[in-house]
Design a protein around this motif. Structure first.
Motif, PDB file in Angstrom:
ATOM      1  N   VAL A 226       7.518   2.072  -4.579  1.00  0.00           N
ATOM      2  CA  VAL A 226       6.776   1.403  -3.511  1.00  0.00           C
ATOM      3  C   VAL A 226       7.757   0.871  -2.477  1.00  0.00           C
ATOM      4  CG1 VAL A 226       5.277  -0.530  -2.907  1.00  0.00           C
ATOM      5  CG2 VAL A 226       4.864   0.756  -5.016  1.00  0.00           C
ATOM      6  N   ALA A 227       7.497   1.142  -1.202  1.00  0.00           N
ATOM      7  CA  ALA A 227       8.289   0.598  -0.103  1.00  0.00           C
ATOM      8  C   ALA A 227       7.456  -0.440   0.646  1.00  0.00           C
ATOM      9  CB  ALA A 227       8.726   1.702   0.850  1.00  0.00           C
ATOM     10  N   TYR A 228       8.121  -1.472   1.140  1.00  0.00           N
ATOM     11  CA  TYR A 228       7.432  -2.455   1.979  1.00  0.00           C
ATOM     12  C   TYR A 228       8.425  -3.038   2.971  1.00  0.00           C
ATOM     13  CZ  TYR A 228       9.464  -6.582  -0.364  1.00  0.00           C
ATOM     14  OH  TYR A 228      10.325  -7.548  -0.837  1.00  0.00           O
ATOM     15  N   CYS A 229       7.901  -3.698   4.003  1.00  0.00           N
ATOM     16  CA  CYS A 229       8.740  -4.411   4.973  1.00  0.00           C
ATOM     17  C   CYS A 229       7.967  -5.651   5.414  1.00  0.00           C
ATOM     18  CB  CYS A 229       9.145  -3.499   6.133  1.00  0.00           C
ATOM     19  SG  CYS A 229       7.755  -2.760   7.019  1.00  0.00           S
ATOM     20  N   GLN A 230       7.802  -5.838   6.711  1.00  0.00           N
ATOM     21  CA  GLN A 230       6.997  -6.946   7.209  1.00  0.00           C
ATOM     22  C   GLN A 230       5.558  -6.511   7.459  1.00  0.00           C
ATOM     23  OE1 GLN A 230       8.217 -10.006   7.420  1.00  0.00           O
ATOM     24  NE2 GLN A 230       6.709 -11.146   8.607  1.00  0.00           N
ATOM     25  N   THR A 231       5.388  -5.318   8.032  1.00  0.00           N
ATOM     26  CA  THR A 231       4.048  -4.830   8.392  1.00  0.00           C
ATOM     27  C   THR A 231       3.827  -3.373   8.005  1.00  0.00           C
ATOM     28  OG1 THR A 231       4.845  -4.279  10.607  1.00  0.00           O
ATOM     29  CG2 THR A 231       3.814  -6.440  10.330  1.00  0.00           C
ATOM     30  N   ALA A 232       4.639  -2.823   7.113  1.00  0.00           N
ATOM     31  CA  ALA A 232       4.534  -1.452   6.596  1.00  0.00           C
ATOM     32  C   ALA A 232       5.097  -0.392   7.526  1.00  0.00           C
ATOM     33  CB  ALA A 232       3.084  -1.100   6.231  1.00  0.00           C
ATOM     34  N   ILE A 233       5.569  -0.788   8.713  1.00  0.00           N
ATOM     35  CA  ILE A 233       6.066   0.207   9.673  1.00  0.00           C
ATOM     36  C   ILE A 233       7.479   0.650   9.303  1.00  0.00           C
ATOM     37  CG2 ILE A 233       6.513   0.693  12.097  1.00  0.00           C
ATOM     38  CD1 ILE A 233       4.439  -1.556  12.710  1.00  0.00           C
ATOM     39  N   ARG A 234       8.405  -0.315   9.171  1.00  0.00           N
ATOM     40  CA  ARG A 234       9.758   0.040   8.733  1.00  0.00           C
ATOM     41  C   ARG A 234       9.725   0.696   7.349  1.00  0.00           C
ATOM     42  NH1 ARG A 234      12.837  -5.593   9.651  1.00  0.00           N
ATOM     43  NH2 ARG A 234      10.714  -6.391   9.344  1.00  0.00           N
ATOM     44  N   ALA A 235       8.837   0.233   6.499  1.00  0.00           N
ATOM     45  CA  ALA A 235       8.748   0.784   5.143  1.00  0.00           C
ATOM     46  C   ALA A 235       8.340   2.249   5.154  1.00  0.00           C
ATOM     47  CB  ALA A 235       7.750  -0.023   4.317  1.00  0.00           C
ATOM     48  N   SER A 236       7.659   2.683   6.220  1.00  0.00           N
ATOM     49  CA  SER A 236       7.241   4.087   6.278  1.00  0.00           C
ATOM     50  C   SER A 236       8.438   5.031   6.332  1.00  0.00           C
ATOM     51  CB  SER A 236       6.336   4.328   7.489  1.00  0.00           C
ATOM     52  OG  SER A 236       7.050   4.237   8.715  1.00  0.00           O
ATOM     53  N   VAL A 237       9.590   4.543   6.821  1.00  0.00           N
ATOM     54  CA  VAL A 237      10.803   5.365   6.802  1.00  0.00           C
ATOM     55  C   VAL A 237      11.188   5.659   5.357  1.00  0.00           C
ATOM     56  CG1 VAL A 237      13.238   5.492   7.427  1.00  0.00           C
ATOM     57  CG2 VAL A 237      11.595   4.457   9.016  1.00  0.00           C
ATOM     58  N   GLY A 238      11.179   4.630   4.517  1.00  0.00           N
ATOM     59  CA  GLY A 238      11.477   4.826   3.106  1.00  0.00           C
ATOM     60  C   GLY A 238      10.460   5.712   2.432  1.00  0.00           C
ATOM     61  N   TRP A 239       9.173   5.463   2.724  1.00  0.00           N
ATOM     62  CA  TRP A 239       8.116   6.311   2.163  1.00  0.00           C
ATOM     63  C   TRP A 239       8.354   7.777   2.523  1.00  0.00           C
ATOM     64  CZ3 TRP A 239       4.869   9.561   4.790  1.00  0.00           C
ATOM     65  CH2 TRP A 239       3.846  10.164   4.036  1.00  0.00           C
ATOM     66  N   PHE A 240       8.679   8.035   3.786  1.00  0.00           N
ATOM     67  CA  PHE A 240       8.862   9.402   4.254  1.00  0.00           C
ATOM     68  C   PHE A 240      10.088  10.047   3.602  1.00  0.00           C
ATOM     69  CE2 PHE A 240      10.629  12.469   7.315  1.00  0.00           C
ATOM     70  CZ  PHE A 240       9.555  13.335   7.436  1.00  0.00           C
ATOM     71  N   VAL A 241      11.198   9.336   3.566  1.00  0.00           N
ATOM     72  CA  VAL A 241      12.424   9.901   2.993  1.00  0.00           C
ATOM     73  C   VAL A 241      12.230  10.226   1.518  1.00  0.00           C
ATOM     74  CG1 VAL A 241      14.814   9.387   2.373  1.00  0.00           C
ATOM     75  CG2 VAL A 241      13.981   8.860   4.671  1.00  0.00           C
TER      76      VAL A 241
END
Length: 320
Positions: free
Chosen positions: A261-276
């Motif tokens: 599971v990836a997370y950040c402040q609002t899920a936007i930065r975390a989407s980079v981790g999700w994608f990679v």
């Protein structure tokens, strides 16, 4: 798409260097390796076979865009897709579905997303389409519009004519981590699955306090891996597959057979981790849609555990 990118990259490597050569990121290692990544040379050869979504600011989009591209406003991705409520996770994909329909996109179509370079809004758009159950391939244009334009790719101006279509969204919560999913894998002693905090170390420790929240820090047991480490900032593209494997597999210690599971402040930065992680072959990787903007409003009394304080937890800083 990856095999086509590999063939093109190999051909490009045989060309002699001249003043007319395209920019360095015109062909990229990530596009040669990953199914969900294409480069500008691939797009040149396949422009008529894909739909295009441009996630840049509207002014930049109207000034110059790839022919056939439609604007995908970040406000719709962020404000109207989903939210965590007292009654649980709620998704409302209507606004996004309407935008996709106006772009003439159907669920089975192949789509390429691009921004100015390769960054967070592009991967958040890709994640969002996957969360809406898009059945076609949704790919990232590595290097984005900047490389396309610098390589003399065809451009046009103005807004394209709206299409008369219909987009059927079937929300796929398999790529979404809700607050309850996360809470079910975290206790006061740590996490049962890999949880990746994609913010800065200062946010992770609770030193950099962002938003009007009740608490600051990180989900107990989460590992910090700032999202910028996955991006080659100088070239404006993803790091090479080898670098990404070093970062995520070797140094972060992740395994593709784990649920992550990836997370950040609002899920936007975390989407980079999700994608990679998705490109690295993880079978079950999720983005916590509420992220810290949600978790920071909750209470440990209800089982939403957090840790705060400088130098707490684990920080992976391979490319910091």
């Amino acid at each position: 798409m990856a095999s086509a990118g590999a063939a093109i990259a190999a051909t490009a490597g045989c060309l002699g260097a001249t003043d007319d050569d395209p920019p360095e990121a015109y062909t990229t290692p990530a596009a040669a390796e990953f199914d969900g990544v294409v480069d500008s040379q691939w797009l040149t050869e396949n422009l008529d076979d894909v739909h295009l979504l441009d996630v840049r600011e509207e002014e930049a989009f109207l000034d110059a865009r790839v022919p056939g591209a439609y604007h995908f406003p970040n406000s719709e991705m962020l404000d109207s897709y989903a939210e965590e409520t007292a009654d649980g996770f709620e998704a409302s994909p209507d606004a996004i579905a309407w935008t996709l329909a106006e772009a003439g996109i159907e669920s089975g179509d192949d789509v390429v997303v691009y921004g100015a370079e390769s960054n967070l809004w592009e991967t958040y758009a890709i994640y969002t389409l996957n969360a809406l159950g898009h059945e076609g391939q949704v790919s990232l244009l590595d290097g984005g519009f900047s490389v396309w334009d610098a390589g003399d790719g065809e451009t046009t101006t103005g807004s394209p004519e709206a299409q008369e279509g219909e987009y059927e969204a079937e929300v796929d919560t398999g790529v979404v981590a809700t607050r309850e999913f996360l809470a079910g894998n975290v206790d006061e002693d740590g996490a049962a699955i890999p949880i990746l905090d994609m913010r800065s170390p200062e946010e992770y420790w609770g030193v950099d306090e962002r938003g009007d929240l009740d608490r600051f820090g990180h989900v107990t047991g989460a590992t910090n891996l700032n999202f910028v480490q996955s991006i080659d900032d100088e070239a404006g593209r993803l790091r090479s597959p080898e670098d990404l494997e070093t970062l995520w597999i070797d140094d972060a210690g992740l395994s593709s057979d784990e649920t992550a599971v990836a997370y950040c402040q609002t899920a936007i930065r975390a989407s980079v981790g999700w994608f990679v992680l998705d490109q690295l072959g993880f079978d079950d990787v999720r983005n916590y849609e509420g992220s810290w903007a949600d978790w920071g409003t909750l209470s440990e009394d209800d089982g939403y555990y957090y840790t705060t304080g400088e130098d707490t937890g684990t920080v992976v800083d391979t490319f910091a």
